[in-house]
Each structure stands twice: as C-alpha cells, then as structure tokens.
Design an enzyme around this catalytic site. Structure first.
Site, PDB file in Angstrom:
ATOM      1  CG  ASP A 111      -1.849   1.210   1.172  1.00 27.26           C
ATOM      2  OD1 ASP A 111      -2.769   1.168   0.331  1.00 27.26           O
ATOM      3  OD2 ASP A 111      -1.645   2.188   1.910  1.00 27.26           O
ATOM      4  CE1 TYR A 168       0.383   7.743   3.120  1.00 24.85           C
ATOM      5  CE2 TYR A 168       0.815   5.544   2.298  1.00 24.85           C
ATOM      6  CZ  TYR A 168      -0.041   6.458   2.874  1.00 24.85           C
ATOM      7  OH  TYR A 168      -1.328   6.087   3.206  1.00 24.85           O
ATOM      8  CG  HIS A 198      -4.574   9.671   0.107  1.00 32.10           C
ATOM      9  ND1 HIS A 198      -3.193   9.632   0.042  1.00 32.10           N
ATOM     10  CD2 HIS A 198      -4.890   9.166   1.322  1.00 32.10           C
ATOM     11  CE1 HIS A 198      -2.723   9.111   1.174  1.00 32.10           C
ATOM     12  NE2 HIS A 198      -3.738   8.834   1.964  1.00 32.10           N
ATOM     13  CE  LYS A 220      -3.761   4.719   0.252  1.00 33.80           C
ATOM     14  NZ  LYS A 220      -2.415   4.518   0.777  1.00 33.80           N
TER      15      LYS A 220
HETATM   16  N1  NAP Z   1      -5.856   6.013   3.105  1.00 36.22           N
HETATM   17  C1  NAP Z   1      -5.459   6.714   4.154  1.00 36.22           C
HETATM   18  O1  NAP Z   1      -5.823   7.873   4.355  1.00 36.22           O
HETATM   19  C2  NAP Z   1      -4.551   6.055   5.148  1.00 36.22           C
HETATM   20  C3  NAP Z   1      -4.438   6.579   6.433  1.00 36.22           C
HETATM   21  C4  NAP Z   1      -3.624   5.915   7.337  1.00 36.22           C
HETATM   22  C5  NAP Z   1      -2.936   4.776   6.944  1.00 36.22           C
HETATM   23  N2  NAP Z   1      -3.034   4.312   5.665  1.00 36.22           N
HETATM   24  C6  NAP Z   1      -2.308   3.099   5.209  1.00 36.22           C
HETATM   25  O2  NAP Z   1      -2.495   2.107   6.217  1.00 36.22           O
HETATM   26  C7  NAP Z   1      -1.216   1.690   6.681  1.00 36.22           C
HETATM   27  C8  NAP Z   1      -1.312   1.253   8.140  1.00 36.22           C
HETATM   28  O3  NAP Z   1      -1.686   2.327   8.970  1.00 36.22           O
HETATM   29  P1  NAP Z   1      -0.654   3.101   9.902  1.00 36.22           P
HETATM   30  O4  NAP Z   1       0.721   2.995   9.333  1.00 36.22           O
HETATM   31  O5  NAP Z   1      -1.193   4.447  10.116  1.00 36.22           O
HETATM   32  O6  NAP Z   1      -0.717   2.371  11.291  1.00 36.22           O
HETATM   33  P2  NAP Z   1      -0.827   0.865  11.824  1.00 36.22           P
HETATM   34  O7  NAP Z   1      -0.452  -0.114  10.779  1.00 36.22           O
HETATM   35  O8  NAP Z   1      -2.140   0.779  12.502  1.00 36.22           O
HETATM   36  O9  NAP Z   1       0.282   0.884  12.979  1.00 36.22           O
HETATM   37  C9  NAP Z   1       1.640   1.029  12.681  1.00 36.22           C
HETATM   38  C10 NAP Z   1       2.393   0.968  14.008  1.00 36.22           C
HETATM   39  O10 NAP Z   1       2.275  -0.339  14.571  1.00 36.22           O
HETATM   40  C11 NAP Z   1       3.577  -0.884  14.807  1.00 36.22           C
HETATM   41  N3  NAP Z   1       3.483  -2.342  14.575  1.00 36.22           N
HETATM   42  C12 NAP Z   1       3.407  -2.996  13.406  1.00 36.22           C
HETATM   43  N4  NAP Z   1       3.293  -4.325  13.587  1.00 36.22           N
HETATM   44  C13 NAP Z   1       3.298  -4.508  14.931  1.00 36.22           C
HETATM   45  C14 NAP Z   1       3.217  -5.667  15.755  1.00 36.22           C
HETATM   46  N5  NAP Z   1       3.105  -6.887  15.235  1.00 36.22           N
HETATM   47  N6  NAP Z   1       3.273  -5.496  17.105  1.00 36.22           N
HETATM   48  C15 NAP Z   1       3.388  -4.248  17.656  1.00 36.22           C
HETATM   49  N7  NAP Z   1       3.475  -3.123  16.920  1.00 36.22           N
HETATM   50  C16 NAP Z   1       3.415  -3.252  15.566  1.00 36.22           C
HETATM   51  C17 NAP Z   1       4.476  -0.171  13.839  1.00 36.22           C
HETATM   52  O11 NAP Z   1       5.800  -0.129  14.305  1.00 36.22           O
HETATM   53  P3  NAP Z   1       7.072  -0.750  13.498  1.00 36.22           P
HETATM   54  O12 NAP Z   1       7.072  -0.178  12.124  1.00 36.22           O
HETATM   55  O13 NAP Z   1       8.236  -0.309  14.307  1.00 36.22           O
HETATM   56  O14 NAP Z   1       6.869  -2.247  13.527  1.00 36.22           O
HETATM   57  C18 NAP Z   1       3.874   1.228  13.854  1.00 36.22           C
HETATM   58  O15 NAP Z   1       4.304   1.940  14.985  1.00 36.22           O
HETATM   59  C19 NAP Z   1      -0.330   2.921   6.432  1.00 36.22           C
HETATM   60  O16 NAP Z   1       1.047   2.637   6.530  1.00 36.22           O
HETATM   61  C20 NAP Z   1      -0.809   3.326   5.066  1.00 36.22           C
HETATM   62  O17 NAP Z   1      -0.233   2.498   4.060  1.00 36.22           O
HETATM   63  C21 NAP Z   1      -3.851   4.924   4.766  1.00 36.22           C
END
Ligand code: NAP
Length: 317
Positions: A44, A49, A111, A78
């Site tokens: 994704d 980003y 997005h 996006k």
């Molecule tokens: N469309 C949109 O507007 C939108 C908005 C937000 C996000 N997104 C997409 O969704 C993806 C995921 O959302 P997000 O990055 O905001 O947050 P997330 O995936 O909910 O959380 C990421 C956090 O969790 C940690 N983590 C990952 N695996 C883990 C595990 N097994 N145990 C404990 N901690 C863990 C990561 O740390 P480490 O990296 O240190 O492991 C990081 O601090 C984004 O990267 C993006 O691609 C899209």
C-alpha cells in the site's frame, strides 16, 4: 498462495498488505524486501508518503533477483489532494508510476474527498483549499476512469469516503470503484459502512488497523482509540497464543476486509504475515465486535481549520 478477496470486477486483492506511511526513506526499501520474502504480495503506497521511489527500487530489486514476478504483486497507490482537478489527475498518476518504476498499478485510489489548489502539498492558509464545488469529485473520477481505459491502472477506488460520498461516485460512474480504504479497527468497526459498501460492490480495506501509534504527536489526541492496548484484545491474544497485533489483523481478515498494517521491523513484518493464518473462534469474533464505539483515530480535523471549506461533520456525513 496467500488469501485473497474477490472484487466486483473479478480481480483478487491479497487480504494482507504492507502499509508504507511513515516508513522512512532508508528503511522502507528493506522493509519491502523483507515483506516480499515473508510472502506479502500487496503493498500500500501513496504519493504523499514521499517514499515511492525507494519502494519502486525495492520492487525492481525483488523482481530482478527472482523473488517475485510483477504479475504476482498487488500495488496500490493514491492520488494526492492537490491533483483533483481534471488536468492534474494524469500527471499525479504518471509521477507515481515513474517513482514506483511501474507501467501500471493494480489499484489507484482518491486519497481523500478533500481538494487543495494545484501544487499545494499541505495548505497553510484556508485559500489553499478547493471546495467540493470548485473541484467536483465526479470530474476527478472521470479522469480516474480514463486511466483505466489507457491501461495505467486495473482498479480505481476511494479512500476515506463515507457511504453517501461512495454512493455519489457510484451513481455517476462509468467504471465503478472496487475498493474504499478507510480507518477500521475494533473501536471503529464501521459495520454499516461495510454492509452498504458491500451492497454497492465495494470492498473495504482497513487502514490504521493497529491504531497508527507512530503518527506524529501533533496528529494525536490523548483520548484516541488504542486497539492494541485493549484488555479484551490482550485476553483473546493469550487464548490464541498470538500477539494483540495478530488478533487485530486476523479479525480484520475474518470479517472480510483486506488489511495493511505498517511495519519496518523484520520480526513484526513476519509476525503480521503469520496472523493471516490465525482463525479466531466465533466467541473471539463476537467479543471483538462488541468493542465498537464508533470512535475515530483520524478525524481529518487537520483539513478543517477555520476558513477551510471542509468540516469534520461534512467529512463523515
Ligand atoms: N488512506 C489513508 O488515508 C490512510 C491513512 C492511514 C494509513 N493508511 C495506510 O495504512 C497503513 C497502516 O496504517 P498506519 O501505518 O497508520 O498504522 P498501523 O499499521 O495501525 O500501525 C503502525 C504501528 O504499529 C507498529 N506495529 C506494526 N506491527 C506490529 C506488531 N506486530 N506489534 C506491535 N506493533 C506493531 C508499527 O511499528 P514498526 O514499524 O516499528 O513495527 C507502527 O508503529 C499505512 O502505513 C498506510 O499504508 C492509509
């Protein structure tokens, strides 16, 4: 072959993908190679980003070294908010394709349902926004459709669109959106959006599935949902000899949504992949479903300062 969900046009999106928001240059490429090695086939991405070039180099390296074939990967990106005007959609997509080193995307999303003036990465003044009337989403969508006609993307979709906003796009579409990527975790389970999007033939992808804990502090609230910390999630993790993150990922997939946890840590990247093999019991699922409080992590209030044409109420109405 990892699990997939079938979209309304017959394409299959892998259930688990790697998120790349906040994955810094210098670490995102290694994370990607680790993920592909661990079996991830869904990545994704997004122009905003600011790391698509390094993602593209890692994809090219993985293909060149025989780890994976392009046709086995699902790459999502996006369109950023400053590219909503008709003349700016294609340049935004072409820049992403150039950065990723690809000649097509599997999925291209709008997005946010929010528009900025061309060239504005993030508005500092209210005048730098475009209102929905100044940048009608139907015109943006029409350009997205042309990108499908021209083979630049196989699927087009939405992100952070409410039911009513999805409906408006679907009603005017020549090529239907197949995906809406929205915030989804047990504290914001959005069962009504899941059902209404299913009725419209739109699959949901869960962003921020682990609570997005590494967002900058300025984006956080002290009372925001923290699904990974919830005691019920911990209890279910203990029952399943799994981690809380794995429970959240397994729940997302089991309820029919694809899910894109972000990690740059090799052990957690592998752990998250392994979560797609976990089957939660009906009791586990019911206990997690009962945690829904309809509370968002991402209110999108950062698009709604005084004078902006957008409000939080408008965003999610
Ligand atoms: N469309 C949109 O507007 C939108 C908005 C937000 C996000 N997104 C997409 O969704 C993806 C995921 O959302 P997000 O990055 O905001 O947050 P997330 O995936 O909910 O959380 C990421 C956090 O969790 C940690 N983590 C990952 N695996 C883990 C595990 N097994 N145990 C404990 N901690 C863990 C990561 O740390 P480490 O990296 O240190 O492991 C990081 O601090 C984004 O990267 C993006 O691609 C899209």
């Amino acid at each position: 072959m990892s699990r997939t969900f079938r979209l309304s046009n017959g394409d299959e999106i892998p259930a688990l993908g790697l998120g790349t928001w906040k994955s810094e240059p210098g670490e995102v490429g290694a994370a990607l190679r680790e993920a592909i090695g661990a079996g991830y086939r869904h990545i994704d991405c997004a122009a905003i980003y600011m790391n698509e070039r390094e993602v593209g180099q890692a994809i090219a390296g993985a293909i060149a070294e025989g780890d994976v074939r392009r046709e086995d990967l699902w790459i999502t990106s996006k369109l950023w908010n400053c590219n909503h005007l008709a003349a700016d959609v294609r340049p935004g997509l072409e820049q992403t394709l150039a950065d990723l080193g690809l000649d097509y995307l599997d999925l291209y999303l709008i997005h946010w349902p929010v528009a900025f003036k061309p060239g504005v990465t993030f508005p500092r003044q209210p005048e730098e926004y475009l209102s929905p009337d100044e940048a009608p989403i139907a015109q943006t969508w029409s350009e997205m459709e042309k990108a499908v006609d021209d083979g630049l993307c196989r699927n087009i979709g939405l992100s952070n669109f409410s039911e009513a906003k999805c409906r408006a796009v679907v009603d005017g579409a020549r090529i239907a959106p197949t995906v809406n990527q929205v915030e989804l975790h047990p504290i914001l389970a959005q069962p009504d959006l899941l059902a209404s999007c299913a009725d419209m033939g739109i699959h949901l992808t869960a962003h921020s599935p682990l609570g997005s804990g590494d967002r900058p502090d300025v984006m956080k609230r002290s009372d925001e949902p923290q699904p990974m910390e919830h005691r019920v999630v911990h209890a279910i993790a203990d029952r399943n000899q799994a981690s809380p993150a794995q429970v959240l990922i397994a729940w997302a997939i089991q309820r029919g949504t694809s899910v894109i946890p972000k990690s740059v840590n090799p052990e957690r990247i592998r752990q998250n992949m392994a979560a797609s093999e976990i089957t939660l019991s009906d009791i586990d699922m019911a206990e997690i479903n009962a945690l829904d409080r309809a509370e968002r992590i991402m209110l999108a209030d950062f698009f709604c300062p005084p004078g902006s044409p957008y409000t939080v109420e408008w965003m999610w109405a």
